[in-house]
Write a protein that holds these residues in place. Structure first.
Motif, PDB file in Angstrom:
ATOM      1  N   MET A   1      23.680  40.147  49.835  1.00  0.00           N
ATOM      2  CA  MET A   1      23.801  41.607  49.797  1.00  0.00           C
ATOM      3  C   MET A   1      23.251  42.137  48.485  1.00  0.00           C
ATOM      4  SD  MET A   1      25.258  42.723  52.581  1.00  0.00           S
ATOM      5  CE  MET A   1      26.019  44.277  52.132  1.00  0.00           C
ATOM      6  N   PRO A   2      22.553  43.266  48.510  1.00  0.00           N
ATOM      7  CA  PRO A   2      22.133  43.899  47.248  1.00  0.00           C
ATOM      8  C   PRO A   2      23.340  44.472  46.533  1.00  0.00           C
ATOM      9  CG  PRO A   2      21.633  45.312  49.109  1.00  0.00           C
ATOM     10  CD  PRO A   2      22.117  44.009  49.692  1.00  0.00           C
ATOM     11  N   GLY A   3      23.165  44.793  45.274  1.00  0.00           N
ATOM     12  CA  GLY A   3      24.249  45.389  44.514  1.00  0.00           C
ATOM     13  C   GLY A   3      24.771  44.461  43.444  1.00  0.00           C
ATOM     14  N   LEU A   4      25.888  44.836  42.859  1.00  0.00           N
ATOM     15  CA  LEU A   4      26.502  44.095  41.766  1.00  0.00           C
ATOM     16  C   LEU A   4      27.660  43.259  42.289  1.00  0.00           C
ATOM     17  CD1 LEU A   4      27.132  43.569  38.704  1.00  0.00           C
ATOM     18  CD2 LEU A   4      28.540  45.641  38.802  1.00  0.00           C
ATOM     19  N   ALA A   5      27.736  42.005  41.878  1.00  0.00           N
ATOM     20  CA  ALA A   5      28.893  41.141  42.137  1.00  0.00           C
ATOM     21  C   ALA A   5      29.257  40.502  40.814  1.00  0.00           C
ATOM     22  CB  ALA A   5      28.563  40.069  43.175  1.00  0.00           C
ATOM     23  N   ALA A   6      30.515  40.649  40.390  1.00  0.00           N
ATOM     24  CA  ALA A   6      30.889  40.184  39.060  1.00  0.00           C
ATOM     25  C   ALA A   6      32.322  39.679  39.046  1.00  0.00           C
ATOM     26  CB  ALA A   6      30.746  41.312  38.037  1.00  0.00           C
ATOM     27  N   ARG A   7      32.560  38.663  38.233  1.00  0.00           N
ATOM     28  CA  ARG A   7      33.912  38.210  37.955  1.00  0.00           C
ATOM     29  C   ARG A   7      34.376  38.887  36.667  1.00  0.00           C
ATOM     30  NH1 ARG A   7      34.545  32.006  36.890  1.00  0.00           N
ATOM     31  NH2 ARG A   7      33.888  32.627  34.803  1.00  0.00           N
ATOM     32  N   LEU A   8      35.498  39.554  36.739  1.00  0.00           N
ATOM     33  CA  LEU A   8      36.063  40.229  35.578  1.00  0.00           C
ATOM     34  C   LEU A   8      37.185  39.374  34.996  1.00  0.00           C
ATOM     35  CD1 LEU A   8      36.403  43.868  37.009  1.00  0.00           C
ATOM     36  CD2 LEU A   8      34.400  42.788  35.960  1.00  0.00           C
ATOM     37  N   GLU A   9      37.142  39.137  33.713  1.00  0.00           N
ATOM     38  CA  GLU A   9      38.192  38.379  33.038  1.00  0.00           C
ATOM     39  C   GLU A   9      38.869  39.291  32.020  1.00  0.00           C
ATOM     40  OE1 GLU A   9      37.214  34.510  31.703  1.00  0.00           O
ATOM     41  OE2 GLU A   9      35.863  34.084  33.369  1.00  0.00           O
ATOM     42  N   THR A  10      40.180  39.410  32.112  1.00  0.00           N
ATOM     43  CA  THR A  10      40.918  40.321  31.249  1.00  0.00           C
ATOM     44  C   THR A  10      41.487  39.586  30.040  1.00  0.00           C
ATOM     45  OG1 THR A  10      43.058  39.989  32.327  1.00  0.00           O
ATOM     46  CG2 THR A  10      41.566  41.592  33.332  1.00  0.00           C
ATOM     47  N   VAL A  11      41.945  40.375  29.084  1.00  0.00           N
ATOM     48  CA  VAL A  11      42.537  39.810  27.863  1.00  0.00           C
ATOM     49  C   VAL A  11      43.731  38.918  28.210  1.00  0.00           C
ATOM     50  CG1 VAL A  11      43.743  40.395  25.712  1.00  0.00           C
ATOM     51  CG2 VAL A  11      41.742  41.718  26.423  1.00  0.00           C
ATOM     52  N   GLY A  12      44.476  39.293  29.247  1.00  0.00           N
ATOM     53  CA  GLY A  12      45.641  38.509  29.640  1.00  0.00           C
ATOM     54  C   GLY A  12      45.324  37.355  30.566  1.00  0.00           C
ATOM     55  N   ASN A  13      44.061  36.932  30.599  1.00  0.00           N
ATOM     56  CA  ASN A  13      43.611  35.807  31.421  1.00  0.00           C
ATOM     57  C   ASN A  13      43.643  36.096  32.925  1.00  0.00           C
ATOM     58  OD1 ASN A  13      43.092  34.111  29.189  1.00  0.00           O
ATOM     59  ND2 ASN A  13      45.274  33.560  29.084  1.00  0.00           N
ATOM     60  N   GLY A  14      43.730  37.367  33.281  1.00  0.00           N
ATOM     61  CA  GLY A  14      43.618  37.705  34.690  1.00  0.00           C
ATOM     62  C   GLY A  14      42.162  37.683  35.132  1.00  0.00           C
ATOM     63  N   ARG A  15      41.948  37.396  36.408  1.00  0.00           N
ATOM     64  CA  ARG A  15      40.594  37.384  36.964  1.00  0.00           C
ATOM     65  C   ARG A  15      40.538  38.265  38.202  1.00  0.00           C
ATOM     66  NH1 ARG A  15      38.134  31.202  36.831  1.00  0.00           N
ATOM     67  NH2 ARG A  15      37.824  31.089  34.581  1.00  0.00           N
ATOM     68  N   PHE A  16      39.451  38.998  38.307  1.00  0.00           N
ATOM     69  CA  PHE A  16      39.250  39.876  39.455  1.00  0.00           C
ATOM     70  C   PHE A  16      37.795  39.788  39.882  1.00  0.00           C
ATOM     71  CE2 PHE A  16      42.514  41.543  36.669  1.00  0.00           C
ATOM     72  CZ  PHE A  16      43.587  41.711  37.539  1.00  0.00           C
ATOM     73  N   PHE A  17      37.538  40.153  41.145  1.00  0.00           N
ATOM     74  CA  PHE A  17      36.178  40.147  41.666  1.00  0.00           C
ATOM     75  C   PHE A  17      35.773  41.583  41.960  1.00  0.00           C
ATOM     76  CE2 PHE A  17      33.204  39.868  45.353  1.00  0.00           C
ATOM     77  CZ  PHE A  17      32.161  39.269  44.683  1.00  0.00           C
ATOM     78  N   LEU A  18      34.624  41.989  41.460  1.00  0.00           N
ATOM     79  CA  LEU A  18      34.136  43.352  41.625  1.00  0.00           C
ATOM     80  C   LEU A  18      32.832  43.358  42.406  1.00  0.00           C
ATOM     81  CD1 LEU A  18      34.037  46.217  39.087  1.00  0.00           C
ATOM     82  CD2 LEU A  18      31.890  45.509  40.143  1.00  0.00           C
ATOM     83  N   LYS A  19      32.745  44.265  43.375  1.00  0.00           N
ATOM     84  CA  LYS A  19      31.504  44.511  44.114  1.00  0.00           C
ATOM     85  C   LYS A  19      31.167  45.990  43.964  1.00  0.00           C
ATOM     86  CE  LYS A  19      30.608  42.739  48.130  1.00  0.00           C
ATOM     87  NZ  LYS A  19      30.649  42.314  49.560  1.00  0.00           N
TER      88      LYS A  19
END
Length: 258
Positions: free
Chosen positions: A1-19
């Motif tokens: 798929m076109p667009g942005l796909a990213a793994r977000l890592e937070t200061v508190g070691n949390g991880r999220f997936f962004l599209k």
């Protein structure tokens, strides 16, 4: 798929997936559909939990829980097979969201590519068989009120510590309860099953046992011709993978026509 796909890592070691995708992208409507489908799923563990989504500042953005894991193994003898078939049973019970597009809208692309190939003079007995099957195919047979993922493949089936998750609901639609098993079946053949073995895996599913034979075979033809077309005309880097998928589809069609 076109667009942005990213793994977000937070200061508190949390991880999220962004599209995310710009609103002027051709993929915008698919992203909006994915957001609507995940909203309808709510907290259903069948998919990664969508935590937030927005249409603003010229973008469609979705944020999901991050799922560690691997692709499902569909090969013969795989320990993933019972979990995959259980998933297919669960999918057949999901209901759609209001105004979900009918599966016929998705199938327009399949019909267009199939028509382009069948209009030619090449292809021999395979093309002749495909034409015969499609003459008997009733598109009303795929209609229904179930939530259909429509794009199941090993890459969209993620085995994780939380169980099997289904990713990427961009093509989700309303349709018959047997569609997802039928659309995934060629992937079992591609993974090494014979067509008979692949169909045997589906016999435990009530939705599969109730599927119309001509509808299943017609869908197999459309699925296969679409991948044959893409193997010939699609992006160069994807052609070999689509050729393997098309070969699996052809084997299934020939098995069902025998």
């Amino acid at each position: 798929m076109p667009g942005l796909a990213a793994r977000l890592e937070t200061v508190g070691n949390g991880r999220f997936f962004l599209k995310a995708v710009p609103l002027d992208s051709p993929a915008r409507d698919l992203y909006l559909r994915e957001a609507e489908a995940n909203s309808a799923l709510g907290g259903d563990a069948i998919a990664p939990l969508m935590l937030w989504w927005s249409v603003s500042h010229g973008w469609v953005v979705m944020v999901f829980e991050y799922v560690e894991g691997r692709e499902a193994d569909l090969s013969p003898g795989s320990s993933d097979l019972p979990e995959v078939t259980a998933l297919l049973r669960r999918l057949a019970s999901l209901t759609v969201w209001p105004d979900a597009p009918p599966v016929a809208r998705n199938m327009g692309a399949l019909r267009d590519k199939a028509g382009a190939l069948l209009a030619g003079r090449t292809g021999g007995e395979h093309r002749k068989l495909c034409r015969t099957v499609l003459e008997r195919f009733d598109q009303d047979s795929v209609a229904g009120d179930r939530l259909v993922h429509y794009d199941l493949s090993p890459g969209n089936l993620r085995i994780s510590g939380g169980g099997l998750k289904v990713l990427d609901w961009s093509f989700a639609c309303a349709g018959a309860d047997w569609l997802d098993p039928a659309l995934l079946l060629p992937r079992f053949i591609e993974a090494g099953h014979t067509p008979a073995q692949a169909e045997a895996l589906m016999t435990a599913l009530p939705a599969w046992r109730g599927a119309p034979a001509d509808g299943v075979t017609g869908l197999a033809v459309l699925w296969t011709l679409f991948r044959e077309y893409k193997a010939m005309h699609g992006p160069e880097e994807l052609r070999s993978a689509r050729r393997r998928a098309a070969d699996a589809g052809r084997a299934w069609i020939e098995y069902r026509a025998a």
